[in-house]
Enzyme design. Structure first.
Site, short mmCIF file in Angstrom:
data_model
loop_
_atom_site.label_atom_id
_atom_site.label_comp_id
_atom_site.label_asym_id
_atom_site.label_seq_id
_atom_site.Cartn_x
_atom_site.Cartn_y
_atom_site.Cartn_z
N CYS A 87 5.01 -2.40 2.79
CA CYS A 87 5.19 -3.60 1.96
C CYS A 87 4.11 -4.64 2.26
CB CYS A 87 6.53 -4.25 2.26
SG CYS A 87 7.95 -3.30 1.70
N GLU A 120 4.43 -7.77 2.84
CA GLU A 120 4.76 -8.68 3.94
C GLU A 120 4.36 -8.09 5.29
OE1 GLU A 120 6.64 -7.69 1.43
OE2 GLU A 120 8.24 -9.09 0.96
N CYS A 139 12.25 -7.05 1.47
CA CYS A 139 13.23 -5.99 1.72
C CYS A 139 13.81 -6.16 3.13
CB CYS A 139 12.58 -4.61 1.57
SG CYS A 139 11.54 -4.13 2.97
N ILE A 146 0.87 -1.18 0.00
CA ILE A 146 0.00 0.00 0.00
C ILE A 146 0.90 1.23 0.00
CG2 ILE A 146 -1.80 1.27 1.24
CD1 ILE A 146 -2.66 -1.43 2.47
N GLU A 147 0.84 1.99 -1.08
CA GLU A 147 1.74 3.13 -1.22
C GLU A 147 1.06 4.44 -0.84
OE1 GLU A 147 3.41 2.85 -5.19
OE2 GLU A 147 4.59 1.09 -4.59
#
Ligand code: THU
Length: 139
Positions: free
Chosen positions: A56, A58, A89, A46-47
């Site tokens: 992210c 995860e 990441c 979700i940006e």
């Protein structure tokens, strides 16, 4: 793909990826986490327009699972549309390790290619609660 559970987890991550809000990067990621009782929690990235607030797939997945009371986990799947399989990441590796421990993480793409890695290999020499405890720094 080695096992049926692994395949089902990847399928759940692919479905979750379809919900990704990746309007800035266009890089859509899905994740699925199986809890000890078999419940599968899913998430997508979700940006935010304030880019650094982006979350992210995860971590969205882990926060969902923890906030619903799950505490012990068996395996995680991460899916992105890349030829080279997309690994978690660094920030996600820390959170996966802290809340899920040394679980297998299956990386997958949309062509059905997969690779499963252990968290201990993805995050060697971790900084965690046990480290704080063992070094006499736990509150
Ligand atoms: N991203 C994930 O959701 N998981 C990963 O493992 C790698 C990166 C997201 C964050 C951001 O929305 C986009 O992918 C590009 O970095």
């Amino acid at each position: 793909m080695s096992t049926k559970v692994e395949y089902e987890l990847v399928e759940a991550a692919i479905d979750a990826r379809n919900c990704a809000l990746a309007q800035f990067s266009k890089f859509c990621v899905g994740a699925a986490l199986e809890a000890e009782d078999g419940t599968v929690y899913t998430g997508c990235n979700i940006e935010s327009a304030a880019y650094e607030l982006t979350m992210c797939a995860e971590r969205v997945t882990i926060w969902k699972a923890l906030s619903e009371g799950a505490r012990r986990f068996k395996r995680l799947a991460v899916v992105a549309d890349t030829e080279r399989l997309t690994p978690p990441c660094g920030a996600c590796r820390q959170i996966i390790w802290e809340f899920c421990g040394d679980i297998p993480v299956t990386l997958a793409n949309l062509r059905g290619e997969t690779e499963t890695l252990q968290m201990a290999d993805l995050l060697p020499r971790p900084f965690d609660a046990q480290f704080l405890e063992e070094t006499g720094n736990a509150g």
